[in-house]
Design a protein around this motif. Structure first.
Motif, PDB file in Angstrom:
ATOM      1  N   PHE A 142       0.904  -1.231   0.188  1.00 30.38           N
ATOM      2  CA  PHE A 142       0.047   0.025  -0.053  1.00 30.38           C
ATOM      3  C   PHE A 142       0.801   1.165  -0.245  1.00 30.38           C
ATOM      4  CE2 PHE A 142      -3.183   2.731   2.089  1.00 30.38           C
ATOM      5  CZ  PHE A 142      -3.985   2.917   1.139  1.00 30.38           C
ATOM      6  N   TYR A 143       1.889   1.192   0.633  1.00 29.93           N
ATOM      7  CA  TYR A 143       2.901   2.225   0.800  1.00 29.93           C
ATOM      8  C   TYR A 143       3.575   2.553  -0.447  1.00 29.93           C
ATOM      9  CZ  TYR A 143       7.091   5.124   2.425  1.00 29.93           C
ATOM     10  OH  TYR A 143       8.021   5.990   2.471  1.00 29.93           O
ATOM     11  N   SER A 144       3.927   1.602  -1.334  1.00 29.31           N
ATOM     12  CA  SER A 144       4.418   1.519  -2.586  1.00 29.31           C
ATOM     13  C   SER A 144       3.455   2.279  -3.668  1.00 29.31           C
ATOM     14  CB  SER A 144       5.138   0.345  -3.044  1.00 29.31           C
ATOM     15  OG  SER A 144       6.067   0.041  -2.335  1.00 29.31           O
ATOM     16  N   LEU A 145       2.154   1.532  -3.227  1.00 26.49           N
ATOM     17  CA  LEU A 145       1.057   2.415  -4.374  1.00 26.49           C
ATOM     18  C   LEU A 145       1.098   3.827  -3.985  1.00 26.49           C
ATOM     19  CD1 LEU A 145      -1.177   1.353  -6.436  1.00 26.49           C
ATOM     20  CD2 LEU A 145      -2.561   1.085  -4.278  1.00 26.49           C
ATOM     21  N   LEU A 146       1.006   4.300  -2.814  1.00 22.45           N
ATOM     22  CA  LEU A 146       1.038   5.706  -2.641  1.00 22.45           C
ATOM     23  C   LEU A 146       2.225   6.400  -3.263  1.00 22.45           C
ATOM     24  CD1 LEU A 146      -0.571   5.868   0.964  1.00 22.45           C
ATOM     25  CD2 LEU A 146      -1.692   6.191  -1.131  1.00 22.45           C
ATOM     26  N   ILE A 147       3.323   5.998  -3.151  1.00 19.94           N
ATOM     27  CA  ILE A 147       4.624   6.658  -3.788  1.00 19.94           C
ATOM     28  C   ILE A 147       4.534   6.670  -5.222  1.00 19.94           C
ATOM     29  CG2 ILE A 147       6.963   6.300  -4.169  1.00 19.94           C
ATOM     30  CD1 ILE A 147       7.106   4.927  -1.394  1.00 19.94           C
ATOM     31  N   ILE A 148       3.925   5.515  -5.753  1.00 16.19           N
ATOM     32  CA  ILE A 148       3.781   5.555  -7.334  1.00 16.19           C
ATOM     33  C   ILE A 148       2.693   6.874  -7.866  1.00 16.19           C
ATOM     34  CG2 ILE A 148       2.928   4.169  -9.307  1.00 16.19           C
ATOM     35  CD1 ILE A 148       4.185   1.927  -7.830  1.00 16.19           C
ATOM     36  N   LYS A 149       1.521   6.540  -6.927  1.00 23.18           N
ATOM     37  CA  LYS A 149       0.719   7.896  -7.091  1.00 23.18           C
ATOM     38  C   LYS A 149       1.303   9.127  -7.252  1.00 23.18           C
ATOM     39  CE  LYS A 149      -3.805   5.685  -6.154  1.00 23.18           C
ATOM     40  NZ  LYS A 149      -5.117   5.915  -5.744  1.00 23.18           N
ATOM     41  N   GLY A 150       2.144   9.485  -6.261  1.00 19.48           N
ATOM     42  CA  GLY A 150       2.683  10.797  -6.085  1.00 19.48           C
ATOM     43  C   GLY A 150       3.711  11.037  -7.032  1.00 19.48           C
ATOM     44  N   VAL A 151       4.472  10.069  -7.243  1.00 15.04           N
ATOM     45  CA  VAL A 151       5.513  10.264  -8.475  1.00 15.04           C
ATOM     46  C   VAL A 151       4.749  10.543  -9.839  1.00 15.04           C
ATOM     47  CG1 VAL A 151       7.256   9.018  -9.787  1.00 15.04           C
ATOM     48  CG2 VAL A 151       7.171   8.979  -7.239  1.00 15.04           C
ATOM     49  N   ALA A 152       3.772   9.788 -10.036  1.00 17.18           N
ATOM     50  CA  ALA A 152       3.070   9.916 -11.381  1.00 17.18           C
ATOM     51  C   ALA A 152       2.241  11.461 -11.492  1.00 17.18           C
ATOM     52  CB  ALA A 152       1.963   8.887 -11.556  1.00 17.18           C
ATOM     53  N   VAL A 153       2.005  11.802 -10.448  1.00 15.73           N
ATOM     54  CA  VAL A 153       1.340  13.264 -10.395  1.00 15.73           C
ATOM     55  C   VAL A 153       2.588  14.260 -10.554  1.00 15.73           C
ATOM     56  CG1 VAL A 153       0.099  14.924  -8.986  1.00 15.73           C
ATOM     57  CG2 VAL A 153      -0.862  12.711  -9.210  1.00 15.73           C
ATOM     58  N   SER A 154       3.550  14.274 -10.104  1.00 15.80           N
ATOM     59  CA  SER A 154       4.665  14.872 -10.009  1.00 15.80           C
ATOM     60  C   SER A 154       5.229  15.118 -11.555  1.00 15.80           C
ATOM     61  CB  SER A 154       5.908  14.458  -9.060  1.00 15.80           C
ATOM     62  OG  SER A 154       5.540  14.296  -7.773  1.00 15.80           O
ATOM     63  N   ILE A 155       5.280  13.983 -12.159  1.00 19.49           N
ATOM     64  CA  ILE A 155       5.767  13.867 -13.479  1.00 19.49           C
ATOM     65  C   ILE A 155       4.767  14.586 -14.510  1.00 19.49           C
ATOM     66  CG2 ILE A 155       6.218  12.286 -15.431  1.00 19.49           C
ATOM     67  CD1 ILE A 155       7.555  10.123 -13.377  1.00 19.49           C
ATOM     68  N   LEU A 156       3.662  14.472 -14.205  1.00 20.64           N
ATOM     69  CA  LEU A 156       2.615  15.014 -15.012  1.00 20.64           C
ATOM     70  C   LEU A 156       2.456  16.590 -14.874  1.00 20.64           C
ATOM     71  CD1 LEU A 156      -0.671  12.693 -14.913  1.00 20.64           C
ATOM     72  CD2 LEU A 156       0.710  13.312 -16.717  1.00 20.64           C
ATOM     73  N   SER A 157       2.764  16.798 -13.487  1.00 18.11           N
ATOM     74  CA  SER A 157       2.899  18.442 -13.101  1.00 18.11           C
ATOM     75  C   SER A 157       4.346  19.067 -13.675  1.00 18.11           C
ATOM     76  CB  SER A 157       3.005  18.763 -11.568  1.00 18.11           C
ATOM     77  OG  SER A 157       1.826  18.117 -11.237  1.00 18.11           O
ATOM     78  N   ILE A 158       5.429  18.239 -13.824  1.00 13.83           N
ATOM     79  CA  ILE A 158       6.579  18.725 -14.607  1.00 13.83           C
ATOM     80  C   ILE A 158       6.359  18.936 -15.822  1.00 13.83           C
ATOM     81  CG2 ILE A 158       9.003  18.043 -15.050  1.00 13.83           C
ATOM     82  CD1 ILE A 158       9.197  16.992 -12.306  1.00 13.83           C
ATOM     83  N   ILE A 159       5.768  18.101 -16.620  1.00 12.09           N
ATOM     84  CA  ILE A 159       5.369  18.196 -18.049  1.00 12.09           C
ATOM     85  C   ILE A 159       4.368  19.419 -18.237  1.00 12.09           C
ATOM     86  CG2 ILE A 159       4.040  17.072 -19.906  1.00 12.09           C
ATOM     87  CD1 ILE A 159       4.874  14.251 -18.714  1.00 12.09           C
ATOM     88  N   GLU A 160       3.422  19.451 -17.310  1.00  6.62           N
ATOM     89  CA  GLU A 160       2.584  20.609 -17.458  1.00  6.62           C
ATOM     90  C   GLU A 160       3.409  22.088 -17.333  1.00  6.62           C
ATOM     91  OE1 GLU A 160      -0.526  20.892 -14.603  1.00  6.62           O
ATOM     92  OE2 GLU A 160      -1.311  19.006 -15.182  1.00  6.62           O
ATOM     93  N   SER A 161       4.527  22.128 -16.345  1.00  9.12           N
ATOM     94  CA  SER A 161       5.418  23.075 -16.098  1.00  9.12           C
ATOM     95  C   SER A 161       6.094  23.558 -17.834  1.00  9.12           C
ATOM     96  CB  SER A 161       6.276  23.117 -15.050  1.00  9.12           C
ATOM     97  OG  SER A 161       7.389  22.193 -15.430  1.00  9.12           O
ATOM     98  N   MET A 162       6.519  22.227 -18.209  1.00 14.32           N
ATOM     99  CA  MET A 162       7.469  22.515 -19.376  1.00 14.32           C
ATOM    100  C   MET A 162       6.300  23.253 -20.411  1.00 14.32           C
ATOM    101  SD  MET A 162      10.426  21.668 -18.528  1.00 14.32           S
ATOM    102  CE  MET A 162      11.273  21.664 -20.094  1.00 14.32           C
TER     103      MET A 162
END
Length: 198
Positions: free
Chosen positions: A36-56
């Protein structure tokens, strides 16, 4: 753009647990996930990557349509992205910590909104001040990263190896805190039956 990336990374974790908890699917997610902990980390990383793409994309549009925005700004932003991505894990860790309270306290949205406002207010306006105290940069999530990025973009200081070391220590500390708090509240929720009452 820093605010967009950091705020989205923090809030995505909390909202994912709160949504699953409200819908009554949290127990199934917990039982079916390998970790469950890893699942939450993956969700956070996925959102971070999408936000970085949005910033670019946002910065690219500014280059095309805003005369004052220079290409050198794009190069500077690209240069700080690895540091920003590494530092995101401290926000994911503190996000998991805050989200864990939703396992026990159902009306937690006001709490995490308050934490989010305070956290990002300090990060936005107090990062340079926090940077002057080593212990604060280690204990406060994302503080060193934000100060380093701000100073670099203003041309006042380069990004040093020391900054990366402090950021990684801060990441590990926040991720460990998130893990401990999540494990504690999952255990409490299973014992009280609140995890499966839906």
């Amino acid at each position: 753009m820093i605010w967009l990336i950091t705020n989205n990374s923090f809030i995505a974790i909390i909202e994912s647990i709160m949504k699953e908890n409200t819908q009554g699917t949290l127990e199934q997610l917990y039982l079916n996930a390998r970790s469950f902990y890893s699942l939450l980390i993956i969700k956070g990383v996925a959102v971070s990557i999408l936000s970085i793409i949005e910033s670019m994309v946002t910065l690219s549009l500014c280059l095309l349509f805003v005369p004052n925005v220079k290409f050198s700004m794009m190069l500077q932003w690209i240069y700080v992205l690895p540091l920003l991505f590494i530092a995101i894990f401290s926000l994911i860790g503190i996000g998991i910590t805050c989200a864990s309270f939703a396992l026990k306290y159902k009306n937690i949205s006001n709490f995490y909104s308050m934490v989010s406002s305070i956290l990002f207010g300090i990060l936005t306006y107090g990062a340079i001040f926090l940077n002057k105290k080593l212990i604060l940069t280690i204990l406060f999530p994302f503080a060193k990263a934000n100060a380093t990025i701000q100073l670099f973009l203003r041309g006042k200081a380069p990004i040093s190896v020391n900054a990366y070391i402090i950021i990684i220590i801060n990441d590990l500390l926040m991720m460990a805190l998130g893990y401990v708090v999540l494990k504690y509240y999952l255990k409490e929720s299973k014992m009280s039956g609140s995890l499966s009452k839906f």
